[in-house]
Design an enzyme around this catalytic site. Structure first.
Site, PDB file in Angstrom:
ATOM      1  N   GLU A  21     -48.185  -3.984  25.708  1.00 51.14           N
ATOM      2  CA  GLU A  21     -48.485  -4.566  24.396  1.00 51.14           C
ATOM      3  C   GLU A  21     -49.523  -5.689  24.474  1.00 51.14           C
ATOM      4  O   GLU A  21     -49.674  -6.463  23.532  1.00 51.14           O
ATOM      5  CB  GLU A  21     -47.198  -5.084  23.754  1.00 51.14           C
ATOM      6  CG  GLU A  21     -46.183  -3.995  23.454  1.00 51.14           C
ATOM      7  CD  GLU A  21     -44.919  -4.542  22.819  1.00 51.14           C
ATOM      8  OE1 GLU A  21     -44.957  -4.902  21.632  1.00 51.14           O
ATOM      9  OE2 GLU A  21     -43.889  -4.616  23.512  1.00 51.14           O
ATOM     10  N   SER A 153     -43.437  -2.006  19.868  1.00 51.13           N
ATOM     11  CA  SER A 153     -44.646  -1.563  19.157  1.00 51.13           C
ATOM     12  C   SER A 153     -44.783  -0.049  19.092  1.00 51.13           C
ATOM     13  O   SER A 153     -45.885   0.480  19.033  1.00 51.13           O
ATOM     14  CB  SER A 153     -45.907  -2.178  19.786  1.00 51.13           C
ATOM     15  OG  SER A 153     -45.882  -3.581  19.658  1.00 51.13           O
ATOM     16  N   TYR A 223     -50.814  -1.298  13.493  1.00 49.85           N
ATOM     17  CA  TYR A 223     -51.731  -2.399  13.792  1.00 49.85           C
ATOM     18  C   TYR A 223     -53.190  -2.172  13.402  1.00 49.85           C
ATOM     19  O   TYR A 223     -53.936  -3.133  13.254  1.00 49.85           O
ATOM     20  CB  TYR A 223     -51.677  -2.717  15.295  1.00 49.85           C
ATOM     21  CG  TYR A 223     -50.303  -3.138  15.745  1.00 49.85           C
ATOM     22  CD1 TYR A 223     -49.788  -4.377  15.387  1.00 49.85           C
ATOM     23  CD2 TYR A 223     -49.516  -2.287  16.501  1.00 49.85           C
ATOM     24  CE1 TYR A 223     -48.516  -4.759  15.790  1.00 49.85           C
ATOM     25  CE2 TYR A 223     -48.253  -2.663  16.916  1.00 49.85           C
ATOM     26  CZ  TYR A 223     -47.758  -3.905  16.559  1.00 49.85           C
ATOM     27  OH  TYR A 223     -46.509  -4.278  16.947  1.00 49.85           O
ATOM     28  N   ARG A 262     -36.755 -10.956  14.583  1.00 51.03           N
ATOM     29  CA  ARG A 262     -36.927  -9.984  13.497  1.00 51.03           C
ATOM     30  C   ARG A 262     -36.144  -8.731  13.822  1.00 51.03           C
ATOM     31  O   ARG A 262     -36.346  -8.121  14.869  1.00 51.03           O
ATOM     32  CB  ARG A 262     -38.410  -9.624  13.328  1.00 51.03           C
ATOM     33  CG  ARG A 262     -38.730  -8.899  12.027  1.00 51.03           C
ATOM     34  CD  ARG A 262     -40.098  -8.241  12.073  1.00 51.03           C
ATOM     35  NE  ARG A 262     -40.054  -6.977  12.815  1.00 51.03           N
ATOM     36  CZ  ARG A 262     -40.916  -6.617  13.756  1.00 51.03           C
ATOM     37  NH1 ARG A 262     -41.900  -7.429  14.111  1.00 51.03           N
ATOM     38  NH2 ARG A 262     -40.797  -5.445  14.364  1.00 51.03           N
ATOM     39  N   ASP A 264     -35.161  -4.844  13.051  1.00 49.24           N
ATOM     40  CA  ASP A 264     -35.616  -3.616  12.415  1.00 49.24           C
ATOM     41  C   ASP A 264     -34.397  -2.763  12.103  1.00 49.24           C
ATOM     42  O   ASP A 264     -33.485  -2.634  12.949  1.00 49.24           O
ATOM     43  CB  ASP A 264     -36.568  -2.850  13.336  1.00 49.24           C
ATOM     44  CG  ASP A 264     -37.868  -3.616  13.587  1.00 49.24           C
ATOM     45  OD1 ASP A 264     -38.224  -4.461  12.745  1.00 49.24           O
ATOM     46  OD2 ASP A 264     -38.501  -3.377  14.632  1.00 49.24           O
ATOM     47  N   GLU A 278     -33.204  -2.555  16.403  1.00 44.38           N
ATOM     48  CA  GLU A 278     -33.526  -3.460  17.504  1.00 44.38           C
ATOM     49  C   GLU A 278     -33.769  -4.861  16.972  1.00 44.38           C
ATOM     50  O   GLU A 278     -33.966  -5.066  15.776  1.00 44.38           O
ATOM     51  CB  GLU A 278     -34.745  -2.974  18.284  1.00 44.38           C
ATOM     52  CG  GLU A 278     -36.034  -2.901  17.486  1.00 44.38           C
ATOM     53  CD  GLU A 278     -37.208  -2.396  18.327  1.00 44.38           C
ATOM     54  OE1 GLU A 278     -37.730  -3.182  19.138  1.00 44.38           O
ATOM     55  OE2 GLU A 278     -37.587  -1.220  18.170  1.00 44.38           O
ATOM     56  N   ASN A 280     -36.332  -8.097  17.706  1.00 40.06           N
ATOM     57  CA  ASN A 280     -37.547  -8.584  18.359  1.00 40.06           C
ATOM     58  C   ASN A 280     -37.454 -10.097  18.474  1.00 40.06           C
ATOM     59  O   ASN A 280     -37.327 -10.794  17.460  1.00 40.06           O
ATOM     60  CB  ASN A 280     -38.772  -8.203  17.527  1.00 40.06           C
ATOM     61  CG  ASN A 280     -38.885  -6.702  17.326  1.00 40.06           C
ATOM     62  OD1 ASN A 280     -39.385  -5.997  18.180  1.00 40.06           O
ATOM     63  ND2 ASN A 280     -38.405  -6.206  16.201  1.00 40.06           N
ATOM     64  N   GLY A 284     -44.560  -9.912  16.293  1.00 35.44           N
ATOM     65  CA  GLY A 284     -46.001  -9.967  16.127  1.00 35.44           C
ATOM     66  C   GLY A 284     -46.426 -11.017  15.113  1.00 35.44           C
ATOM     67  O   GLY A 284     -45.702 -11.320  14.159  1.00 35.44           O
TER      68      GLY A 284
END
Length: 323
Positions: A21, A153, A223, A262, A264, A278, A280, A284
């Site tokens: 990443e 990602s 992205y 964060r 998801d 998951e 994070n 990002g």
């Protein structure tokens, strides 16, 4: 919350690194660096792939904003090095970072806590023969997601629609990880919910609803295109949004996260049941990233968010007083 940026000292923004990443981390770090500098912070970029971490101590950095993603940045290893150097850093500590980076360990912990997450099968390095791989859809149904459990990602992730695609999907995931995670497909809406803070004072930010194009919410669309639509406010019923936020906070606290994170999630269309995918711990911060988007909906600008997160930089274990 008013923060005197002069009190934050000399700051290193860790970006780049050695994970898959790296390109996204460079984008995140550049944004954070510019935002901090615009607010009067004495901030400097620092790429651990090009410099030794001990230079942070040698050059007198007082705190670190971690904008690294993936292995050696989000998995507890850099956090452990900073603990040894005694330099406070943003985000979760060593244990929470290590657990959250491992999707299987995260699932095991959430299941132990009674938190909903899709069913899964883990294929070990010596358990990926064709005879075993084609049995997975019998256990989880089709479609099934196949992914490396230590990457983010959407790297190395495949949505498998039929038995004949399983072997190639496992081979792709195995390029990034010795183990391969196969996960039940939840048919419904994809959501994300950021959290800032720690413990009882942690709070969930507005939920973001993700509407991907037909090609899916993959690395490229995440992205590098504007094909994905993000809805914030989410447009969900208030009671549903509140439940997503409650579940996210429970997931965050169960892992021992701090600073920010964060989650998801998926909400199953048939019964509106949410499932955690998951967590994070170093999300990002690019122009397409979801935490800044959610923060804006809560009245927090990108620059304010960066300064607030930097102000929470801490150590798991502050240095003990010398005898």
């Amino acid at each position: 919350m008013s923060i005197d940026t002069r009190q934050l000292g000399k700051v290193a923004v860790l970006m780049g690194g050695t994970s898959a990443e790296r390109p996204i981390s460079l984008m995140s770090g550049s944004g954070v660096l510019a935002a901090l500098q615009s607010q009067g912070v004495d901030a400097h970029g620092f790429d651990p792939a090009e410099r030794e971490l001990v230079e942070l101590k040698q050059q007198g950095f007082n705190r670190v904003f971690i904008a690294l993603h993936g292995r050696h940045g989000e998995d507890g290893s850099v956090q452990g090095a900073l603990e040894l150097l005694g330099i406070p850093y943003t985000g979760s500590g060593v244990m929470a970072s290590a657990i959250a980076m491992d999707k299987v360990m995260t699932k095991r912990l959430w299941l132990a806590e009674g938190l909903p997450t899709p069913r899964y099968v883990l294929l070990g390095a010596d358990d990926q023969q064709r005879e075993r791989v084609i049995q997975v859809p019998d256990q989880l149904g089709l479609p099934v997601f196949v992914k490396p459990p230590h990457e983010g990602s959407s790297i190395g992730v495949s949505k498998v629609e039929g038995y004949s695609q399983m072997q190639a999907a496992v081979a792709l995931a195995a390029r990034y990880d010795a183990e391969v995670l196969c996960e039940e497909f939840i048919d419904g809406e994809e959501l994300t919910c950021p959290v800032i803070g720690e413990g009882a004072s942690a709070r969930a930010l507005p939920v973001v609803r993700i509407k991907p194009p037909a090609a899916g919410y993959d690395y490229q669309n995440k992205y590098f295109t504007d094909e994905v639509k993000y809805l914030v406010p989410s447009g969900l019923p208030a009671v549903e949004e509140a439940e997503i936020q409650r579940l996210t906070l429970a997931a965050y606290r169960s892992l021992g996260c701090r600073g920010w994170g964060r989650a998801d999630l998926m909400v199953r269309a048939s019964d509106r049941k949410p499932f955690l995918l998951e967590m994070n711990t170093s999300p990002g911060m690019t122009g397409h990233s979801l935490v800044p988007m959610s923060a804006r909906a809560a009245g927090i600008s990108y620059e304010q968010l960066c300064v607030q997160l930097l102000a929470t930089a801490a150590l798991d274990a502050p240095p003990a007083a010398k005898a």
